[in-house]
Design an enzyme around this catalytic site. Sequence first.
Site, PDB file in Angstrom:
ATOM      1  N   ASP A 166      33.295  39.720  34.090  1.00 29.92           N
ATOM      2  CA  ASP A 166      33.714  40.481  34.158  1.00 29.92           C
ATOM      3  C   ASP A 166      33.972  42.071  35.207  1.00 29.92           C
ATOM      4  O   ASP A 166      33.405  42.377  35.181  1.00 29.92           O
ATOM      5  CB  ASP A 166      34.361  42.240  32.606  1.00 29.92           C
ATOM      6  N   ILE A 167      35.375  41.937  36.128  1.00 32.45           N
ATOM      7  CA  ILE A 167      34.490  42.795  37.358  1.00 32.45           C
ATOM      8  C   ILE A 167      34.818  43.890  37.139  1.00 32.45           C
ATOM      9  O   ILE A 167      34.440  44.974  38.038  1.00 32.45           O
ATOM     10  CB  ILE A 167      36.653  41.917  38.332  1.00 32.45           C
ATOM     11  N   ASN A 217      50.981  43.593  41.727  1.00 30.33           N
ATOM     12  CA  ASN A 217      51.942  43.444  42.061  1.00 30.33           C
ATOM     13  C   ASN A 217      52.794  44.231  42.799  1.00 30.33           C
ATOM     14  O   ASN A 217      52.387  45.184  43.413  1.00 30.33           O
ATOM     15  CB  ASN A 217      52.669  42.882  40.535  1.00 30.33           C
ATOM     16  N   GLY A 240      46.345  40.275  32.604  1.00 32.11           N
ATOM     17  CA  GLY A 240      45.129  40.038  34.042  1.00 32.11           C
ATOM     18  C   GLY A 240      44.669  40.925  33.858  1.00 32.11           C
ATOM     19  O   GLY A 240      43.931  41.978  33.611  1.00 32.11           O
ATOM     20  N   VAL A 241      43.646  40.131  35.307  1.00 34.69           N
ATOM     21  CA  VAL A 241      43.077  41.183  35.865  1.00 34.69           C
ATOM     22  C   VAL A 241      43.075  42.984  36.408  1.00 34.69           C
ATOM     23  O   VAL A 241      42.595  43.601  36.190  1.00 34.69           O
ATOM     24  CB  VAL A 241      42.405  40.595  36.998  1.00 34.69           C
ATOM     25  N   ASP A 242      44.812  42.880  36.332  1.00 38.44           N
ATOM     26  CA  ASP A 242      45.277  44.713  36.160  1.00 38.44           C
ATOM     27  C   ASP A 242      45.051  44.990  35.616  1.00 38.44           C
ATOM     28  O   ASP A 242      44.865  46.247  35.461  1.00 38.44           O
ATOM     29  CB  ASP A 242      47.010  43.827  37.284  1.00 38.44           C
ATOM     30  N   SER A 252      46.173  35.432  42.747  1.00 39.40           N
ATOM     31  CA  SER A 252      47.111  34.609  42.450  1.00 39.40           C
ATOM     32  C   SER A 252      46.685  33.939  41.548  1.00 39.40           C
ATOM     33  O   SER A 252      47.818  31.968  40.704  1.00 39.40           O
ATOM     34  CB  SER A 252      47.439  34.096  43.321  1.00 39.40           C
ATOM     35  N   THR A 253      45.433  32.824  40.511  1.00 41.55           N
ATOM     36  CA  THR A 253      45.594  32.210  40.348  1.00 41.55           C
ATOM     37  C   THR A 253      45.671  31.893  38.725  1.00 41.55           C
ATOM     38  O   THR A 253      45.352  31.142  37.653  1.00 41.55           O
ATOM     39  CB  THR A 253      43.960  31.607  39.924  1.00 41.55           C
ATOM     40  N   GLY A 254      46.249  32.849  37.653  1.00 40.35           N
ATOM     41  CA  GLY A 254      46.566  33.712  36.745  1.00 40.35           C
ATOM     42  C   GLY A 254      47.787  33.161  37.181  1.00 40.35           C
ATOM     43  O   GLY A 254      48.565  31.998  37.019  1.00 40.35           O
TER      44      GLY A 254
HETATM   45  P1  ADP Z   1      47.392  36.922  39.237  1.00 44.53           P
HETATM   46  O1  ADP Z   1      49.002  38.219  39.107  1.00 44.53           O
HETATM   47  O2  ADP Z   1      47.552  37.404  41.021  1.00 44.53           O
HETATM   48  O3  ADP Z   1      47.413  35.210  39.147  1.00 44.53           O
HETATM   49  P2  ADP Z   1      46.018  37.323  36.666  1.00 44.53           P
HETATM   50  O4  ADP Z   1      45.390  38.593  36.775  1.00 44.53           O
HETATM   51  O5  ADP Z   1      47.322  36.918  36.555  1.00 44.53           O
HETATM   52  O6  ADP Z   1      46.746  37.572  38.565  1.00 44.53           O
HETATM   53  O7  ADP Z   1      44.874  36.096  37.510  1.00 44.53           O
HETATM   54  C1  ADP Z   1      44.068  36.355  38.347  1.00 44.53           C
HETATM   55  C2  ADP Z   1      42.743  35.641  38.169  1.00 44.53           C
HETATM   56  O8  ADP Z   1      41.829  36.872  37.492  1.00 44.53           O
HETATM   57  C3  ADP Z   1      42.532  34.518  37.109  1.00 44.53           C
HETATM   58  O9  ADP Z   1      41.722  33.475  37.485  1.00 44.53           O
HETATM   59  C4  ADP Z   1      42.367  35.647  35.589  1.00 44.53           C
HETATM   60  O10 ADP Z   1      41.549  34.631  34.540  1.00 44.53           O
HETATM   61  C5  ADP Z   1      41.461  36.252  35.988  1.00 44.53           C
HETATM   62  N1  ADP Z   1      40.744  37.717  35.304  1.00 44.53           N
HETATM   63  C6  ADP Z   1      41.320  37.970  34.436  1.00 44.53           C
HETATM   64  N2  ADP Z   1      40.480  39.155  33.785  1.00 44.53           N
HETATM   65  C7  ADP Z   1      40.098  39.583  34.519  1.00 44.53           C
HETATM   66  C8  ADP Z   1      38.518  40.247  34.578  1.00 44.53           C
HETATM   67  N3  ADP Z   1      38.670  40.892  33.543  1.00 44.53           N
HETATM   68  N4  ADP Z   1      37.736  40.080  35.619  1.00 44.53           N
HETATM   69  C9  ADP Z   1      37.576  38.788  36.483  1.00 44.53           C
HETATM   70  N5  ADP Z   1      38.437  38.375  36.524  1.00 44.53           N
HETATM   71  C10 ADP Z   1      39.807  38.005  35.493  1.00 44.53           C
END
Ligand code: ADP
Length: 181
Positions: free
Chosen positions: A16-17, A30, A38-40, A127-129
Amino acid sequence: MDKLISRTTIKLVQGDITKEKVDAITNAANEKLAGGGGVDGAIHRAGGPEIMKECDEIRARQGGCPTGQAVITTGGNLAARQVIHTVGPIWRGGNSNEPALLASCYHESLALAHRHRLRTIAFPSISTGVYGYPTPKAAAVALNTVKEFVSAHQGIEEVRFVLFDDATYQCFKDALASLEI
Ligand code: ADP
């Protein structure tokens, strides 16, 4: 998994970043810098309202962040001192400049880190989520762009990719193993 390129260690970890202790973590944001899923969402939840306050100021000043560009804010309550927000391309089949835009995300984020004299930076898989970029292709773009940047610029000691799930970690591992240095 680690690889030394020039004077920079490229490190892959699964996790988890928001927990990373680095000078800056990168957010897959975005264009409106409005937060989201997601990560945002995870970064804003963990970092607290100071991060959004600075995003609001950037939005007021320059209207957000175009795809392929990057901006920097405080890390708020995170262990990381700063957050670099970059906007990845939405995958539209691969003929809409997606590889160049994704490469630009990594390049502009590293350039910002370099200008701010940051030594350690962590990236998620941009971008991969929700944005749907195929992970094996995205991993190759990510690692090649980092390789080119750190070969040309000194000062960043470690670039850490923090991959959330096992499948993403495996894609980056394969891409790093086949990266020509
Ligand atoms: P995007 O809209 O750029 O695709 P997302 O957040 O949907 O961004 O996904 C990008 C990547 O981040 C995916 O592989 C997702 O599984 C991953 N992700 C989601 N939460 C976390 C986190 N807490 N730490 C690291 N990676 C995460």
